[in-house]
Write an enzyme that holds these catalytic residues in place. Structure first.
Site, PDB file in Angstrom:
ATOM      1  N   ALA A  25       0.815  -1.230   0.000  1.00  0.00           N
ATOM      2  CA  ALA A  25       0.000   0.000   0.000  1.00  0.00           C
ATOM      3  C   ALA A  25       0.839   1.267   0.000  1.00  0.00           C
ATOM      4  O   ALA A  25       0.312   2.361   0.201  1.00  0.00           O
ATOM      5  CB  ALA A  25      -0.930  -0.004   1.213  1.00  0.00           C
ATOM      6  N   GLU A  82       6.224   1.978  -6.786  1.00  0.00           N
ATOM      7  CA  GLU A  82       7.632   2.384  -6.911  1.00  0.00           C
ATOM      8  C   GLU A  82       8.547   1.198  -6.622  1.00  0.00           C
ATOM      9  O   GLU A  82       9.554   0.992  -7.302  1.00  0.00           O
ATOM     10  CB  GLU A  82       7.928   3.544  -5.938  1.00  0.00           C
ATOM     11  CG  GLU A  82       7.103   4.774  -6.276  1.00  0.00           C
ATOM     12  CD  GLU A  82       7.399   5.969  -5.383  1.00  0.00           C
ATOM     13  OE1 GLU A  82       7.135   5.876  -4.169  1.00  0.00           O
ATOM     14  OE2 GLU A  82       7.892   6.981  -5.897  1.00  0.00           O
ATOM     15  N   GLU A 142      -1.380   9.651  -4.776  1.00  0.00           N
ATOM     16  CA  GLU A 142      -0.793  10.662  -3.888  1.00  0.00           C
ATOM     17  C   GLU A 142      -1.597  11.971  -3.878  1.00  0.00           C
ATOM     18  O   GLU A 142      -1.736  12.622  -2.844  1.00  0.00           O
ATOM     19  CB  GLU A 142       0.656  10.947  -4.302  1.00  0.00           C
ATOM     20  CG  GLU A 142       1.670   9.884  -3.867  1.00  0.00           C
ATOM     21  CD  GLU A 142       1.728   8.665  -4.780  1.00  0.00           C
ATOM     22  OE1 GLU A 142       0.894   8.563  -5.706  1.00  0.00           O
ATOM     23  OE2 GLU A 142       2.602   7.805  -4.567  1.00  0.00           O
ATOM     24  N   GLY A 163       7.854   9.669  -3.937  1.00  0.00           N
ATOM     25  CA  GLY A 163       9.197   9.978  -3.422  1.00  0.00           C
ATOM     26  C   GLY A 163      10.098   8.755  -3.420  1.00  0.00           C
ATOM     27  O   GLY A 163      11.230   8.813  -2.958  1.00  0.00           O
TER      28      GLY A 163
HETATM   29  C1  1HE Z   1      -2.175   1.654   5.884  1.00  0.00           C
HETATM   30  C2  1HE Z   1      -1.896   1.995   4.545  1.00  0.00           C
HETATM   31  C3  1HE Z   1      -0.860   2.933   4.321  1.00  0.00           C
HETATM   32  C4  1HE Z   1      -3.497   0.555   4.548  1.00  0.00           C
HETATM   33  N1  1HE Z   1      -0.246   3.441   5.381  1.00  0.00           N
HETATM   34  N2  1HE Z   1      -1.524   2.191   6.897  1.00  0.00           N
HETATM   35  N3  1HE Z   1      -1.034   4.625  -0.790  1.00  0.00           N
HETATM   36  C5  1HE Z   1      -2.322   4.785  -0.558  1.00  0.00           C
HETATM   37  O1  1HE Z   1      -2.898   5.820  -0.743  1.00  0.00           O
HETATM   38  C6  1HE Z   1      -3.024   3.521  -0.105  1.00  0.00           C
HETATM   39  C7  1HE Z   1      -3.943   3.787   1.088  1.00  0.00           C
HETATM   40  N4  1HE Z   1      -4.590   2.558   1.459  1.00  0.00           N
HETATM   41  C8  1HE Z   1      -5.714   2.097   0.826  1.00  0.00           C
HETATM   42  O2  1HE Z   1      -6.223   2.694  -0.106  1.00  0.00           O
HETATM   43  C9  1HE Z   1      -6.300   0.809   1.331  1.00  0.00           C
HETATM   44  O3  1HE Z   1      -5.928   0.640   2.684  1.00  0.00           O
HETATM   45  C10 1HE Z   1      -5.843  -0.427   0.522  1.00  0.00           C
HETATM   46  C11 1HE Z   1      -6.501  -0.392  -0.859  1.00  0.00           C
HETATM   47  C12 1HE Z   1      -4.323  -0.492   0.368  1.00  0.00           C
HETATM   48  C13 1HE Z   1      -6.260  -1.708   1.265  1.00  0.00           C
HETATM   49  O4  1HE Z   1      -7.649  -1.725   1.505  1.00  0.00           O
HETATM   50  P1  1HE Z   1      -8.255  -2.820   2.487  1.00  0.00           P
HETATM   51  O5  1HE Z   1      -9.745  -2.619   2.508  1.00  0.00           O
HETATM   52  O6  1HE Z   1      -7.742  -4.175   2.140  1.00  0.00           O
HETATM   53  O7  1HE Z   1      -7.632  -2.504   3.918  1.00  0.00           O
HETATM   54  P2  1HE Z   1      -7.938  -1.260   4.894  1.00  0.00           P
HETATM   55  O8  1HE Z   1      -9.069  -1.657   5.816  1.00  0.00           O
HETATM   56  O9  1HE Z   1      -8.090   0.006   4.163  1.00  0.00           O
HETATM   57  O10 1HE Z   1      -6.584  -1.169   5.709  1.00  0.00           O
HETATM   58  C14 1HE Z   1      -6.199  -2.192   6.599  1.00  0.00           C
HETATM   59  C15 1HE Z   1      -5.199  -1.566   7.548  1.00  0.00           C
HETATM   60  O11 1HE Z   1      -4.033  -1.190   6.809  1.00  0.00           O
HETATM   61  C16 1HE Z   1      -5.733  -0.292   8.182  1.00  0.00           C
HETATM   62  O12 1HE Z   1      -5.162  -0.212   9.466  1.00  0.00           O
HETATM   63  P3  1HE Z   1      -6.019  -0.507  10.792  1.00  0.00           P
HETATM   64  O13 1HE Z   1      -5.002  -0.391  11.880  1.00  0.00           O
HETATM   65  O14 1HE Z   1      -7.104   0.514  10.834  1.00  0.00           O
HETATM   66  O15 1HE Z   1      -6.573  -1.892  10.615  1.00  0.00           O
HETATM   67  C17 1HE Z   1      -5.138   0.795   7.316  1.00  0.00           C
HETATM   68  O16 1HE Z   1      -5.002   2.019   7.978  1.00  0.00           O
HETATM   69  C18 1HE Z   1      -3.778   0.192   7.031  1.00  0.00           C
HETATM   70  N5  1HE Z   1      -3.197   0.771   5.841  1.00  0.00           N
HETATM   71  N6  1HE Z   1      -2.738   1.306   3.742  1.00  0.00           N
HETATM   72  C19 1HE Z   1      -0.567   3.087   6.627  1.00  0.00           C
HETATM   73  N7  1HE Z   1      -0.499   3.287   3.100  1.00  0.00           N
HETATM   74  C20 1HE Z   1       8.046   7.839  -0.573  1.00  0.00           C
HETATM   75  S1  1HE Z   1       6.596   8.569  -1.011  1.00  0.00           S
HETATM   76  C21 1HE Z   1       5.518   7.311  -1.438  1.00  0.00           C
HETATM   77  C22 1HE Z   1       4.171   7.851  -1.720  1.00  0.00           C
HETATM   78  C23 1HE Z   1       3.116   6.897  -1.331  1.00  0.00           C
HETATM   79  O17 1HE Z   1       3.339   5.718  -1.228  1.00  0.00           O
HETATM   80  S2  1HE Z   1       1.556   7.533  -1.016  1.00  0.00           S
HETATM   81  C24 1HE Z   1       0.681   6.164  -0.349  1.00  0.00           C
HETATM   82  C25 1HE Z   1      -0.222   5.650  -1.376  1.00  0.00           C
END
Ligand code: 1HE
Length: 264
Positions: A60, A112, A132, A140
């Site tokens: 993610a 990435e 993003e 990044g």
């Molecule tokens: C996370 C993250 C995360 C999940 N950081 N904790 N990335 C994103 O924008 C992706 C954001 N995440 C999502 O859109 C969804 O979580 C998913 C599609 C990846 C997965 O969905 P799902 O339904 O299987 O799971 P969920 O219920 O959304 O998440 C389960 C747990 O994972 C939940 O935590 P919990 O403690 O509440 O159970 C979420 O908060 C956690 N989680 N994704 C932290 N990304 C060097 S710069 C790089 C730039 C980027 O990478 S931007 C990030 C893009």
């Protein structure tokens, strides 16, 4: 605390698993540090590496909760990005072919990371996005270089501006995936591919993974010169006489189309 990156050796293929499934393998500072340290521990007998993610998604991306909690300064985040770059460079240019087995979300930093692999096998559940923009952040972990080179800068800008989510098939047509596996088979397909790649001469594989992308950064003259240097090293390598001898003696399989399971 349990390990977040697991390393195992299956014959001559090292398998690296992101293992933070409850947080969808989000890349925290700790996970990145483990990935970096694990890459240093890949056993010398490994001839290829498979990268996979535990749980329902490959990765993610950036740990958004950590970033929110830490409220980093610009310089602190620049340092974070540069650590990502160093680790992903280690993957891309470490000398071993890397096959990524993708499934579910391959988004943001997850894409990435996948883009640093040399071969990407996608389960039909795979989807790609650079979300993003809606979160007020920017790539990044090298996407502006690696993803833009795969799909073109123009398509990357469009993908980021719109937040478009590409399914496995769309990813395949853009080169984000090289093959689509049968459902649930991305890892076994990747292992099969990695085992096949591992049978190439190690020096040939080394040249492919360390030089081709770098030559792409060079002027034509420098690129041609570097290619000849690389070829001079590889073509005079230890295995060449044996392998070409097998060709001359007609014991080497001919080049022919091969059945590859696509799951389609
Ligand atoms: C996370 C993250 C995360 C999940 N950081 N904790 N990335 C994103 O924008 C992706 C954001 N995440 C999502 O859109 C969804 O979580 C998913 C599609 C990846 C997965 O969905 P799902 O339904 O299987 O799971 P969920 O219920 O959304 O998440 C389960 C747990 O994972 C939940 O935590 P919990 O403690 O509440 O159970 C979420 O908060 C956690 N989680 N994704 C932290 N990304 C060097 S710069 C790089 C730039 C980027 O990478 S931007 C990030 C893009």
């Amino acid at each position: 605390m349990d390990r977040q990156v697991i390393l195992e050796l299956r014959d001559d293929v090292a398998v690296l698993t992101l293992h933070r499934p409850a947080q969808r393998n989000a890349i925290s500072e700790a996970l990145l540090a483990e990935l970096d340290e694990t890459l240093d521990r890949v056993p010398a007998q490994a001839r290829a590496l498979v990268l996979t993610g535990a749980g329902p998604h490959f990765c993610a991306g950036l740990d958004l909760k950590e970033h929110h909690g830490k409220a980093r300064t610009a310089v602190e985040f620049m340092n974070v990005c540069q650590r990502w770059h160093r680790t992903f460079d280690k993957l891309q240019f470490g000398g071993l072919p890397v096959v990524a087995a993708l499934h579910g979300a391959v988004v943001g930093g997850g894409l990435e990371l996948a883009a640093a692999a040399h071969i990407r096998i996608a389960d039909p559940s795979t989807y790609f996005a650079l979300p993003e923009g809606t979160k007020g952040i920017f790539t990044g972990g090298g996407a502006t270089v690696r993803v833009a080179r795969i799909i073109t800068a123009g398509r990357m800008v469009e993908m980021m501006l719109t937040g478009r989510v590409l399914d496995a098939q769309a990813g395949l047509s853009l080169g984000l995936a090289h093959e689509i596996s049968a459902p649930g088979e991305a890892l076994s397909h990747a292992l099969q591919t990695a085992s096949r790649v591992a049978r190439n001469a190690p020096l040939s594989n080394y040249a492919m993974v360390t030089s081709i992308a770098r030559i792409g950064d060079m002027s034509m003259t420098d690129g041609m010169f570097t290619e000849s240097l690389m070829a001079a090293v590889v073509q005079t390598g230890a295995e060449v006489q044996t392998r070409l001898g097998a060709f001359v003696n007609k014991t080497l399989p001919k080049v022919a189309p091969r059945e590859v399971p696509t799951g389609e």
